[in-house]
Design a protein around this motif. Sequence first.
Motif, short mmCIF file in Angstrom:
data_model
loop_
_atom_site.label_atom_id
_atom_site.label_comp_id
_atom_site.label_asym_id
_atom_site.label_seq_id
_atom_site.Cartn_x
_atom_site.Cartn_y
_atom_site.Cartn_z
N ALA A 43 0.88 -1.16 0.05
CA ALA A 43 0.14 0.02 -0.23
C ALA A 43 0.83 1.27 0.10
CB ALA A 43 -0.89 -0.14 1.42
N SER A 44 2.02 1.30 0.84
CA SER A 44 2.87 2.36 0.66
C SER A 44 4.16 2.31 0.05
CB SER A 44 3.21 2.67 2.39
OG SER A 44 4.05 1.88 2.69
N ASN A 45 4.23 1.29 -0.68
CA ASN A 45 5.61 0.69 -1.51
C ASN A 45 6.88 0.84 -0.73
OD1 ASN A 45 4.37 0.12 -4.15
ND2 ASN A 45 4.87 2.13 -5.06
N ARG A 46 6.68 0.21 0.28
CA ARG A 46 8.03 0.07 1.19
C ARG A 46 7.96 -1.34 1.71
NH1 ARG A 46 6.67 3.65 6.37
NH2 ARG A 46 4.99 2.17 6.48
N ARG A 74 12.76 -2.52 -7.35
CA ARG A 74 12.70 -1.21 -7.87
C ARG A 74 11.50 -0.37 -7.55
NH1 ARG A 74 16.35 0.54 -11.42
NH2 ARG A 74 16.61 -1.60 -12.51
N GLY A 75 11.43 0.91 -7.10
CA GLY A 75 10.45 1.69 -6.86
C GLY A 75 9.90 1.50 -5.48
N PHE A 76 10.50 0.58 -4.57
CA PHE A 76 10.31 0.43 -3.34
C PHE A 76 11.07 1.20 -2.24
CE2 PHE A 76 7.97 -3.23 -4.72
CZ PHE A 76 6.79 -3.42 -3.96
N ARG A 77 10.53 2.02 -1.39
CA ARG A 77 11.45 2.67 -0.20
C ARG A 77 11.55 1.56 0.68
NH1 ARG A 77 9.27 7.09 3.19
NH2 ARG A 77 7.39 5.87 2.26
N ILE A 78 12.96 1.71 0.98
CA ILE A 78 13.42 0.62 2.10
C ILE A 78 13.47 1.53 3.54
CG2 ILE A 78 15.30 -0.82 2.77
CD1 ILE A 78 15.63 -1.16 -0.52
N VAL A 79 13.06 1.01 4.70
CA VAL A 79 13.26 1.52 5.83
C VAL A 79 13.61 0.40 6.71
CG1 VAL A 79 12.12 2.94 7.70
CG2 VAL A 79 11.54 3.15 5.16
#
Length: 102
Positions: A43-46, A74-79
């Motif tokens: 949902a938040s691309n993470r 690709r396109g996902f933010r990583i936290v």
Amino acid sequence: MTLPKFIITVDGVLRLGMVNQHKDLLKPGDQCIGGGYYHIDYASNRILLDRSSYDFGRPKWHLLDVLKVPAAYRGFRIVYMYDDHFHDDFNVSEELTIVYQD
């Protein structure tokens, strides 16, 4: 029981997989500098990373400038989310250079 786990190698490779133990993600010659568990939030691309590997400990982000991530993410933010109430979340995508690999 397999769980969604990740490791980071000294070469800056992020490896994710459904495994029993973090060491199951290692390839010959790898040196691991930490790991933990992951969850993909579509949902938040993470990609949310957290906790630590029993064998390798928390990721040692300070040893890296570049993180090599599978191209499928690709396109996902990583936290990375610390679970100790002392550290702020580490926004991997902003703090490190991300290189996507096939």
